[in-house]
Design a protein around this motif. Structure first.
Motif, PDB file in Angstrom:
ATOM      1  N   UNK A  78      11.080  -6.696  -1.896  1.00  0.00           N
ATOM      2  CA  UNK A  78      11.258  -6.540  -0.538  1.00  0.00           C
ATOM      3  C   UNK A  78      12.342  -7.144   0.061  1.00  0.00           C
ATOM      4  N   UNK A  79      13.197  -6.392   0.644  1.00  0.00           N
ATOM      5  CA  UNK A  79      14.548  -6.924   1.092  1.00  0.00           C
ATOM      6  C   UNK A  79      14.901  -6.531   2.456  1.00  0.00           C
ATOM      7  N   UNK A 131       0.950  -1.163  -0.057  1.00  0.00           N
ATOM      8  CA  UNK A 131      -0.101   0.156  -0.287  1.00  0.00           C
ATOM      9  C   UNK A 131       0.922   1.157   0.137  1.00  0.00           C
ATOM     10  N   UNK A 132       1.971   1.392   0.757  1.00  0.00           N
ATOM     11  CA  UNK A 132       2.662   2.446   0.899  1.00  0.00           C
ATOM     12  C   UNK A 132       3.663   2.712  -0.371  1.00  0.00           C
ATOM     13  N   UNK A 133       4.018   1.654  -1.050  1.00  0.00           N
ATOM     14  CA  UNK A 133       4.829   1.911  -2.162  1.00  0.00           C
ATOM     15  C   UNK A 133       4.131   1.944  -3.501  1.00  0.00           C
ATOM     16  N   UNK A 164      10.941  -1.958   1.347  1.00  0.00           N
ATOM     17  CA  UNK A 164      10.454  -2.313  -0.246  1.00  0.00           C
ATOM     18  C   UNK A 164      10.706  -1.092  -1.235  1.00  0.00           C
ATOM     19  N   UNK A 165      10.959  -1.654  -2.314  1.00  0.00           N
ATOM     20  CA  UNK A 165      10.862  -0.524  -3.496  1.00  0.00           C
ATOM     21  C   UNK A 165       9.968  -0.940  -4.721  1.00  0.00           C
ATOM     22  N   UNK A 224      10.464 -11.538  -2.680  1.00  0.00           N
ATOM     23  CA  UNK A 224      11.053 -11.167  -1.454  1.00  0.00           C
ATOM     24  C   UNK A 224      12.628 -12.085  -1.435  1.00  0.00           C
ATOM     25  N   UNK A 225      13.675 -11.024  -1.450  1.00  0.00           N
ATOM     26  CA  UNK A 225      15.059 -11.451  -1.414  1.00  0.00           C
ATOM     27  C   UNK A 225      15.775 -11.124  -0.111  1.00  0.00           C
ATOM     28  N   UNK A 226      16.699 -11.828   0.110  1.00  0.00           N
ATOM     29  CA  UNK A 226      17.391 -11.866   1.549  1.00  0.00           C
ATOM     30  C   UNK A 226      18.400 -10.878   1.329  1.00  0.00           C
ATOM     31  N   UNK A 227      19.020 -10.100  -0.032  1.00  0.00           N
ATOM     32  CA  UNK A 227      20.255  -9.205   0.078  1.00  0.00           C
ATOM     33  C   UNK A 227      19.607  -7.996   0.463  1.00  0.00           C
ATOM     34  N   UNK A 228      20.597  -7.113   0.941  1.00  0.00           N
ATOM     35  CA  UNK A 228      19.899  -5.959   1.768  1.00  0.00           C
ATOM     36  C   UNK A 228      19.652  -4.828   0.960  1.00  0.00           C
ATOM     37  N   UNK A 229      18.863  -3.991   1.491  1.00  0.00           N
ATOM     38  CA  UNK A 229      18.612  -2.677   0.624  1.00  0.00           C
ATOM     39  C   UNK A 229      19.169  -1.708   1.312  1.00  0.00           C
ATOM     40  N   UNK A 230      20.510  -0.963   1.223  1.00  0.00           N
ATOM     41  CA  UNK A 230      20.934  -0.074   2.104  1.00  0.00           C
ATOM     42  C   UNK A 230      20.797   1.403   1.776  1.00  0.00           C
ATOM     43  N   UNK A 231      20.215   2.192   2.767  1.00  0.00           N
ATOM     44  CA  UNK A 231      19.917   3.599   2.389  1.00  0.00           C
ATOM     45  C   UNK A 231      19.045   3.848   1.127  1.00  0.00           C
ATOM     46  N   UNK A 232      18.113   2.557   0.876  1.00  0.00           N
ATOM     47  CA  UNK A 232      17.143   3.107  -0.007  1.00  0.00           C
ATOM     48  C   UNK A 232      17.350   2.260  -1.466  1.00  0.00           C
TER      49      UNK A 232
END
Length: 400
Positions: A224-225, A89-91, A235-236, A171-179
């Protein structure tokens, strides 16, 4: 007849290995490889085949990564997917009424076999769309035709919006750093999600006709990360229109599996003749290699990250001196030159270009690849002839 032939290729009693979206995305990226198209279409375990050939590939996720990914996905979907729906909903739907957890439909998608699960998924999507509310489908099963053979793929989730649109969730397990996340990993996830969107499109058309509502599969998926270095989800929205167009075009170019199989020698089979333990191959590697080489391949260095047979194909490409081993970009620049030997010969002062099928004059003078090679060879020779190591200046102190 075609299905029976594919069963013969696998071997008696061998169940077909299902294709997943990751394999389909890799297959679409290299549609000229008949070898992969046939082996995947027939459901042959390429990893086991590579090990039997003596060329095992370090391809796939580690056990640690699989466990970490499973744990993160469970956290994202906890409490009926409340956090996941909040991110959707947010994205993707800001400004619209937020989903109320108690009112979100979470249909049961269990059924017998992949075909049954795909039919159950289609029914659940149609019912959720007709209801006009939010719905979360956890691991739905979708069908997609690949080279004339059905393949079943399973996205992490599909969300039905109240307006009748559907969103694929990865859904992935790699990080999302600073967006932002690693571009290569995001690209791979986008190609994988494009396969899911492609598989949803015919289901959406059918639901549109049955429900009377306008059903649309969104071309922006939700990735989603983990956020930064935590295990909290973020998420993005990822636009997959480019990947979707490429995947659709490349899958359409694939030759039908039955046509590839029909061109093989009659007794060709990839049966490993497993021992009683169900794991040890007893068939001689030489026989397997002969069967594999009977199917044309289109090797490129990119295959090393996407195909279990890549090391075997690379060894053969290097043995034959094929220019494909240097990469698709180099292969495209070399035009009609097929082997390293031809390239080196063409680069010499008396070198000739590829053979002229019409029997005319030497095409090397007009072939731009040959001209470029000769020019490069001349520049290299000139640079080596004039190269000299300058003597150290006496007034400068030496290194300490």
């Amino acid at each position: 007849m075609g299905r029976a032939r594919l069963t013969e290729l696998r071997g008696p009693g061998v169940h077909p290995r299902p294709l997943d979206a990751r394999a389909l995305a890799a297959l679409a990226a290299n549609p000229g490889c008949h070898r992969r198209a046939l082996l995947d279409g027939a459901g042959i375990d390429k990893g086991a085949l590579a090990r039997a050939l003596g060329s095992p590939a370090a391809y796939g996720q580690s056990q640690f990564a699989l466990v970490r990914g499973t744990a993160f996905e469970a956290r994202v979907k906890a409490d009926g997917g409340t956090e996941l729906l909040r991110l959707v909903h947010e994205r993707l739907a800001p400004g619209t009424p937020a989903p109320v957890p108690e009112e979100v439909a979470t249909p049961d998608l269990s059924a017998a076999g992949p075909a049954g699960r795909a039919a159950r998924t289609a029914l659940a999507l149609r019912e959720a769309t007709a209801a006009g509310g939010w719905a979360l489908l956890d691991h739905p099963m979708l069908a997609v035709e690949v080279a004339g053979s059905p393949a079943y793929v399973e996205p992490d989730a599909v969300v039905v919006h109240p307006d009748g649109s559907w969103t694929v969730v990865e859904i992935k397990s790699f990080p999302m750093i600073d967006g932002s996340a690693d571009a290569a990993k995001v690209g791979a996830a986008a190609r994988q999600a494009a396969v899911y969107v492609l598989a949803l499109e015919p289901v959406a058309r059918h639901a549109d006709a049955r429900t009377g509502r306008t059903v649309r599969v969104r071309d922006r998926v939700l990735l989603v990360c983990p956020k930064d270095f935590s295990n909290l989800p973020t998420a993005a929205a990822v636009d997959v229109r480019k990947q979707l167009a490429t995947t659709r075009r490349q899958l359409a170019r694939l030759t039908r599996v039955e046509e590839i199989a029909a061109a093989l020698p009659a007794r060709t089979t990839f049966d490993l003749r497993l021992a009683d333990d169900g794991k040890t191959a007893t068939r001689p590697p030489e026989e397997l290699a002969e069967a594999v080489e009977a199917v044309g391949a289109a090797y490129a260095p990119e295959c090393l990250a996407a195909c279990e047979l890549a090391f075997h194909c690379r060894t053969r490409a290097r043995r034959d001196g094929a220019v494909e081993a240097l990469g698709r970009g180099v292969r495209g620049e070399l035009g009609g030159l097929r082997t390293i030997e031809e390239v080196l010969a063409a680069a010499g002062p008396d070198g000739a270009g590829p053979a002229d099928p019409g029997g005319g004059a030497d095409p090397g003078e007009e072939d731009p690849a040959v001209v470029a090679l000769r020019r490069a060879a001349a520049l290299r020779a000139e640079a080596l002839a004039g190269a000299a190591v300058p003597a150290p200046r006496t007034e400068e102190p030496g290194c300490r």
